[in-house]
Design a protein around this motif. Structure first.
Motif, PDB file in Angstrom:
ATOM      1  N   ASP A 158       0.589   0.289  63.598  1.00 18.53           N
ATOM      2  CA  ASP A 158      -0.048   0.655  62.537  1.00 18.53           C
ATOM      3  C   ASP A 158      -0.100  -0.658  61.846  1.00 18.53           C
ATOM      4  OD1 ASP A 158       0.348   3.386  63.027  1.00 18.53           O
ATOM      5  OD2 ASP A 158       2.392   3.453  61.746  1.00 18.53           O
ATOM      6  N   THR A 159       0.479  -1.643  61.898  1.00 24.71           N
ATOM      7  CA  THR A 159       0.491  -3.001  61.487  1.00 24.71           C
ATOM      8  C   THR A 159      -0.787  -3.825  61.555  1.00 24.71           C
ATOM      9  OG1 THR A 159       2.887  -3.348  60.864  1.00 24.71           O
ATOM     10  CG2 THR A 159       1.463  -5.243  60.704  1.00 24.71           C
ATOM     11  N   ALA A 160      -1.075  -3.634  62.986  1.00 25.34           N
ATOM     12  CA  ALA A 160      -2.185  -4.465  63.574  1.00 25.34           C
ATOM     13  C   ALA A 160      -3.595  -3.592  62.840  1.00 25.34           C
ATOM     14  CB  ALA A 160      -2.255  -4.104  65.193  1.00 25.34           C
ATOM     15  N   LYS A 161      -3.449  -2.175  62.805  1.00 24.31           N
ATOM     16  CA  LYS A 161      -4.691  -1.544  62.270  1.00 24.31           C
ATOM     17  C   LYS A 161      -4.901  -1.830  60.916  1.00 24.31           C
ATOM     18  CE  LYS A 161      -6.369   3.178  61.617  1.00 24.31           C
ATOM     19  NZ  LYS A 161      -6.626   2.936  59.917  1.00 24.31           N
ATOM     20  N   ILE A 211     -10.730 -14.672  60.130  1.00 22.66           N
ATOM     21  CA  ILE A 211      -9.024 -14.292  59.583  1.00 22.66           C
ATOM     22  C   ILE A 211      -8.497 -13.198  60.295  1.00 22.66           C
ATOM     23  CG2 ILE A 211      -9.717 -15.502  57.547  1.00 22.66           C
ATOM     24  CD1 ILE A 211      -9.297 -12.832  56.196  1.00 22.66           C
ATOM     25  N   ILE A 212      -9.315 -12.464  61.003  1.00 23.58           N
ATOM     26  CA  ILE A 212      -8.685 -11.377  61.367  1.00 23.58           C
ATOM     27  C   ILE A 212      -7.609 -11.391  62.420  1.00 23.58           C
ATOM     28  CG2 ILE A 212      -9.157  -9.192  63.050  1.00 23.58           C
ATOM     29  CD1 ILE A 212     -11.972  -8.905  61.973  1.00 23.58           C
ATOM     30  N   PRO A 213      -7.610 -12.495  63.548  1.00 21.48           N
ATOM     31  CA  PRO A 213      -6.669 -12.497  64.642  1.00 21.48           C
ATOM     32  C   PRO A 213      -5.314 -13.390  63.746  1.00 21.48           C
ATOM     33  CG  PRO A 213      -8.432 -14.313  64.956  1.00 21.48           C
ATOM     34  CD  PRO A 213      -8.937 -13.188  64.090  1.00 21.48           C
ATOM     35  N   TYR A 214      -5.678 -14.165  62.773  1.00 17.26           N
ATOM     36  CA  TYR A 214      -4.345 -14.819  62.287  1.00 17.26           C
ATOM     37  C   TYR A 214      -3.723 -13.831  61.338  1.00 17.26           C
ATOM     38  CZ  TYR A 214      -7.034 -19.205  63.189  1.00 17.26           C
ATOM     39  OH  TYR A 214      -7.571 -20.245  64.318  1.00 17.26           O
ATOM     40  N   LEU A 215      -4.385 -13.288  60.759  1.00 14.59           N
ATOM     41  CA  LEU A 215      -3.785 -12.021  59.639  1.00 14.59           C
ATOM     42  C   LEU A 215      -3.011 -10.985  60.740  1.00 14.59           C
ATOM     43  CD1 LEU A 215      -3.202 -10.797  56.918  1.00 14.59           C
ATOM     44  CD2 LEU A 215      -5.517  -9.661  57.195  1.00 14.59           C
ATOM     45  N   ILE A 216      -3.579 -10.376  61.828  1.00 13.93           N
ATOM     46  CA  ILE A 216      -2.955  -9.709  62.425  1.00 13.93           C
ATOM     47  C   ILE A 216      -1.760 -10.059  63.048  1.00 13.93           C
ATOM     48  CG2 ILE A 216      -3.098  -8.113  64.568  1.00 13.93           C
ATOM     49  CD1 ILE A 216      -5.805  -7.345  63.849  1.00 13.93           C
ATOM     50  N   ALA A 217      -1.703 -11.308  63.423  1.00 10.54           N
ATOM     51  CA  ALA A 217      -0.716 -12.250  64.341  1.00 10.54           C
ATOM     52  C   ALA A 217       0.544 -12.168  63.155  1.00 10.54           C
ATOM     53  CB  ALA A 217      -1.085 -13.544  64.464  1.00 10.54           C
ATOM     54  N   ILE A 218       0.567 -12.697  61.890  1.00 11.91           N
ATOM     55  CA  ILE A 218       1.692 -13.017  61.128  1.00 11.91           C
ATOM     56  C   ILE A 218       2.110 -11.546  60.521  1.00 11.91           C
ATOM     57  CG2 ILE A 218       0.157 -12.972  58.873  1.00 11.91           C
ATOM     58  CD1 ILE A 218       3.454 -15.052  59.589  1.00 11.91           C
ATOM     59  N   LEU A 219       1.114 -10.211  60.269  1.00 14.35           N
ATOM     60  CA  LEU A 219       1.559  -9.139  59.968  1.00 14.35           C
ATOM     61  C   LEU A 219       2.502  -8.668  61.257  1.00 14.35           C
ATOM     62  CD1 LEU A 219      -1.533  -7.786  57.957  1.00 14.35           C
ATOM     63  CD2 LEU A 219       0.806  -8.452  57.099  1.00 14.35           C
ATOM     64  N   ALA A 220       2.217  -8.707  62.305  1.00 16.24           N
ATOM     65  CA  ALA A 220       2.644  -8.053  63.376  1.00 16.24           C
ATOM     66  C   ALA A 220       4.244  -8.485  63.702  1.00 16.24           C
ATOM     67  CB  ALA A 220       2.100  -8.608  64.731  1.00 16.24           C
ATOM     68  N   ALA A 221       4.215  -9.758  63.241  1.00 12.57           N
ATOM     69  CA  ALA A 221       5.792 -10.458  63.392  1.00 12.57           C
ATOM     70  C   ALA A 221       6.530 -10.033  62.302  1.00 12.57           C
ATOM     71  CB  ALA A 221       5.678 -12.015  63.167  1.00 12.57           C
ATOM     72  N   ILE A 222       5.884  -9.800  60.971  1.00 18.36           N
ATOM     73  CA  ILE A 222       6.548  -9.276  60.017  1.00 18.36           C
ATOM     74  C   ILE A 222       7.280  -7.874  60.300  1.00 18.36           C
ATOM     75  CG2 ILE A 222       6.322  -8.784  57.568  1.00 18.36           C
ATOM     76  CD1 ILE A 222       4.643 -11.188  57.298  1.00 18.36           C
TER      77      ILE A 222
END
Length: 415
Positions: free
Chosen positions: A39-42, A284-295
């Motif tokens: 859900d976060t990746a989406k 910014i898509i990959p950077y944003l998904i990366a940090i949101l996934a870890a969170i």
């Protein structure tokens, strides 16, 4: 390096906690983690996709302002201050104007306008950066001041409080009563971020332009408080909305008019800038998904609950007043996720009451802290910065001081 360590830490700690819950009989834990992760990746992709239109619009407007000479005019107006805080930026450089406009939009709470302007400023700072994969001193200063940025009036928080007050049957409730304590809290965070970066970069803050800025800001805060004091929340929200939207639209009209007077092709300039906006939003898509996934892993495994429980136990053991603990998750979550913190704030207000000490403190914390990890990932990701240097440490320091300041202000005003 700092984000790499944080990212690995969030994922591995989350896995260990999830494994411990599995051994305790929670057979659905990994299913919840994976669901939250997907859900976060989406969500990260949706955020970036939604940013395409806004970025295209604002970078198109900024391109008009740049060709019309207005961005350079903004930079010259702020040059006495920025020359001290950003000594690497040449006088009159377009980055100065973009930074000034970004700060102005943040102060007015105009997130949709502030983010594109900030990304524009970061790209212009990257042009001056000799090491393209490493954050420059100017980038670190800009990002930390952005994450600790001053918000004059937390309009969204006031609106949420007013709505919940109506649901809880509080007639005549003043949802804007958190205005002044929130302003003090965000100012504390801003000063902490500025002092931290200035100490690292050996910048002297005891200089006339910097002191003049603080004096002017204090005067503006005082005038704004006097102008809004005693007004009903609906009127305050209306006036603030008028101030913010009127200022931004006036800037757009000013840029277009200046471009027309200088006989530039305003339409073509807008289209050229809009093309850049699309590219930035996609980057910014990959950077944003990366940090949101870890969170997401850290949240969904219950690590945040463990941290809050440990803090509550420590406060109780020391014999201190622990009334603030229910509102503390809002501040800790705000560093990671703005929407997550907003949800926690609403939960506190519903549980304890919007007019309770905990409800007011949650609102103050929400209005005076910032999403450091999100801003760090998006802003540095937009220019492919890998080495963030002191940005994360200084940003987290500003967050921590701002959170403590918000709690102390809450006690001073409402406890």
């Amino acid at each position: 390096m700092a984000l790499n360590i944080v990212w690995i830490g969030f994922v591995l700690i989350g896995f260990v906690v999830a494994l411990a819950k599995l051994l305790q009989g929670d057979l659905a834990i990994f299913n919840r983690v994976l669901t939250a992760l997907f859900d976060t990746a989406k969500t990260g992709f949706d955020i970036s996709l939604g940013l395409v239109g806004i970025m295209s619009l604002w970078l198109g407007i900024m391109k008009i302002g740049e060709q019309a000479g207005m961005i350079q005019a903004f930079a010259r107006a702020m040059d006495p201050l920025f020359r001290r805080l950003f000594p690497e930026v040449p006088p009159g450089h377009p980055a100065g104007g973009s930074i000034a406009m970004n700060f102005s939009a943040n102060m007015l709470g105009l997130d949709n306008a502030a983010t594109p302007l900030g990304l524009k400023a970061m790209r212009e700072l990257q042009e001056l950066n000799p090491a393209k994969d490493t954050a420059s001193n100017a980038m670190v200063m800009f990002l930390v001041l952005n994450t600790a940025g001053i918000t004059l009036i937390p309009t969204s928080v006031i609106a949420i409080r007013q709505s919940l007050a109506a649901d809880q049957g509080l007639a005549g409730f003043n949802a804007a009563d958190i205005f002044l304590p929130t302003l003090i809290g965000t100012f504390v965070s801003f000063v902490a971020g500025l002092v931290a970066v200035a100490w690292v970069q050996r910048i002297r803050l005891w200089q006339a332009p910097i002191l003049a800025f603080f004096a002017a800001f204090a005067g503006a805060m005082g005038l704004l408080y006097l102008a809004l004091r005693g007004r009903p929340p609906e009127q305050i929200a209306q006036l603030v909305g008028l101030l913010g939207s009127g200022l931004i639209f006036s800037v757009i009209v000013l840029f277009v008019a200046a471009g027309a007077l200088k006989r530039i092709n305003v339409y073509e300039a807008f289209v050229d800038g809009a093309k850049e906006g699309f590219g930035v939003a996609v980057t910014i898509i990959p950077y944003l998904i990366a940090i949101l996934a870890a969170i997401s892993v850290f949240r969904s495994t219950g690590c945040m609950d463990v941290v809050i429980g440990a803090i509550a136990a420590l406060v109780t053991m020391l014999g201190l007043n622990a009334d603030f603990v229910p509102a503390l998750p809002v501040g800790l979550m705000k560093t990671l996720s703005g929407s997550g913190a907003r949800g926690l704030m609403v939960d506190v207000m519903r549980t304890y009451g919007v007019d309770s000490f905990q409800g007011k403190l949650a609102a103050i914390i929400q209005g005076s802290t910032e999403t450091t990890f999100y801003v760090l990932a998006v802003y540095f990701g937009s220019v492919n910065i890998k080495k963030t240097r002191q940005a994360l440490a200084c940003g987290l320091f500003a967050d921590a001081v701002g959170l403590v300041g918000a709690i102390l202000v809450g006690y001073a005003f409402y406890h």
